[in-house]
Design a protein around this motif. Structure first.
Motif, mmCIF file in Angstrom:
data_model
loop_
_atom_site.group_PDB
_atom_site.id
_atom_site.type_symbol
_atom_site.label_atom_id
_atom_site.label_comp_id
_atom_site.label_asym_id
_atom_site.label_seq_id
_atom_site.Cartn_x
_atom_site.Cartn_y
_atom_site.Cartn_z
ATOM 1 N N ASP A 16 -89.215 95.070 43.539
ATOM 2 C CA ASP A 16 -89.137 93.681 43.995
ATOM 3 C C ASP A 16 -88.077 92.911 43.215
ATOM 4 O OD1 ASP A 16 -91.207 93.981 45.835
ATOM 5 O OD2 ASP A 16 -92.749 93.274 44.455
ATOM 6 N N LEU A 17 -88.079 93.074 41.903
ATOM 7 C CA LEU A 17 -87.145 92.332 41.049
ATOM 8 C C LEU A 17 -85.707 92.757 41.296
ATOM 9 C CD1 LEU A 17 -89.089 92.212 37.652
ATOM 10 C CD2 LEU A 17 -89.126 90.595 39.560
ATOM 11 N N ASN A 18 -85.505 94.051 41.564
ATOM 12 C CA ASN A 18 -84.155 94.523 41.890
ATOM 13 C C ASN A 18 -83.639 93.860 43.161
ATOM 14 O OD1 ASN A 18 -84.011 96.205 39.664
ATOM 15 N ND2 ASN A 18 -84.715 98.021 40.767
ATOM 16 N N GLU A 19 -84.518 93.753 44.175
ATOM 17 C CA GLU A 19 -84.128 93.114 45.438
ATOM 18 C C GLU A 19 -83.828 91.636 45.231
ATOM 19 O OE1 GLU A 19 -83.712 94.231 48.572
ATOM 20 O OE2 GLU A 19 -84.044 96.327 48.032
ATOM 21 N N LEU A 20 -84.666 90.969 44.455
ATOM 22 C CA LEU A 20 -84.457 89.543 44.191
ATOM 23 C C LEU A 20 -83.190 89.304 43.376
ATOM 24 C CD1 LEU A 20 -88.135 88.477 43.380
ATOM 25 C CD2 LEU A 20 -86.832 87.896 45.430
#
Length: 263
Positions: free
Chosen positions: A44-48
């Motif tokens: 999730d954090l990579n996408e954000l």
């Protein structure tokens, strides 16, 4: 599949909300909060981070920048007015008699509603100004109800979601605050994204986004829709060409209207 995508988007939106409240978050704490694995949180954090919304720090994450504030509704009504009218006229061509349509809030949506007056349609909306625009609609105007938000002149919250869960539409037309190839359709209001996502989820037909040229390439804090869930984008002729090409590459059908008013 739509359900799983919806759950992921809501979790990522909630991560942004937590960051706005507390500044920084640790991966392990987020994992416990959402009852998912640390690997899922890192994904999730990579996408954000790729969308430019957050920056990774040791063991956690922080906001990349302060979220861009939304303009007051009265200011929105006076900007890009001719362009919004042209976009609304183009969008109206997709509306067939007898259709059930989801429509959210926004000034371009208001122009579209005026064009649909006298039509035989069922319009489902959280936009409190809808009746002022089409008082002689020959079909049905269904309000979602909910908690009034003065920024968007619309109703939000669980009650509105409950109403949407009882309805299927065969067309969905959404106004957005920003749309980009990296972030999809975004807004600064978390509860607004919940309703937009639900409208998309409950639509069996085309999903159309209407956005004036100033919104192309803009990214706000919360995701309303990934580009893969948007069929058509209608915007103005002055929109960023490079950004539109990148949006097309992800499968969105893009249409531009003449946005220069002739004097």
């Amino acid at each position: 599949m739509k359900h799983s995508v919806h759950v992921i988007e809501q979790r990522r939106n909630k991560i942004i909300e937590l960051l706005q409240q507390n500044g920084k978050q640790q991966v392990n704490a987020l994992s416990e909060y959402f009852h998912v694995s640390p690997l899922t949180i890192r994904r999730d954090l990579n996408e954000l981070e790729e969308a430019g919304l957050v920056k990774r720090i040791h063991g956690g994450v922080s906001l990349h920048k302060e979220p861009e504030p939304l303009s007051p509704f009265v200011n929105k009504q006076s900007t890009h007015n001719f362009e919004k009218q042209q976009i609304a006229r183009y969008a109206a061509e997709y509306v067939q008699e007898g259709s059930t349509i989801f429509m959210n809030s926004g000034t371009t949506i208001l122009h579209l509603l005026k064009l649909l007056n006298h039509r035989f349609l069922t319009i489902v909306t959280n936009n409190l100004l809808a009746y002022e625009c089409c008082p002689q609609l020959k079909g049905n105007l269904i309000y979602t109800g909910g908690v009034y938000n003065d920024t968007s002149k619309a109703c939000l919250g669980d009650l509105a979601v409950t109403v949407l869960n009882q309805i299927y539409a065969n067309l969905c037309i959404l106004g957005v605050n920003g749309i980009s190839a990296d972030s999809g359709a975004t807004t600064s209001l978390l509860q607004e994204t919940v309703l937009n996502s639900k409208m998309i989820e409950r639509c069996s037909g085309k999903v159309i986004v209407v956005a004036d040229s100033s919104k192309i390439g803009k990214t706000y804090s919360f995701t309303s829709a990934k580009l893969q869930n948007i069929d058509i984008l209608i915007t103005g002729s002055q929109a960023d060409k490079t950004e539109l090409d990148r949006i097309r590459e992800q499968g969105v059908e893009v249409h531009q209207v003449d946005s220069e008013e002739k004097l």
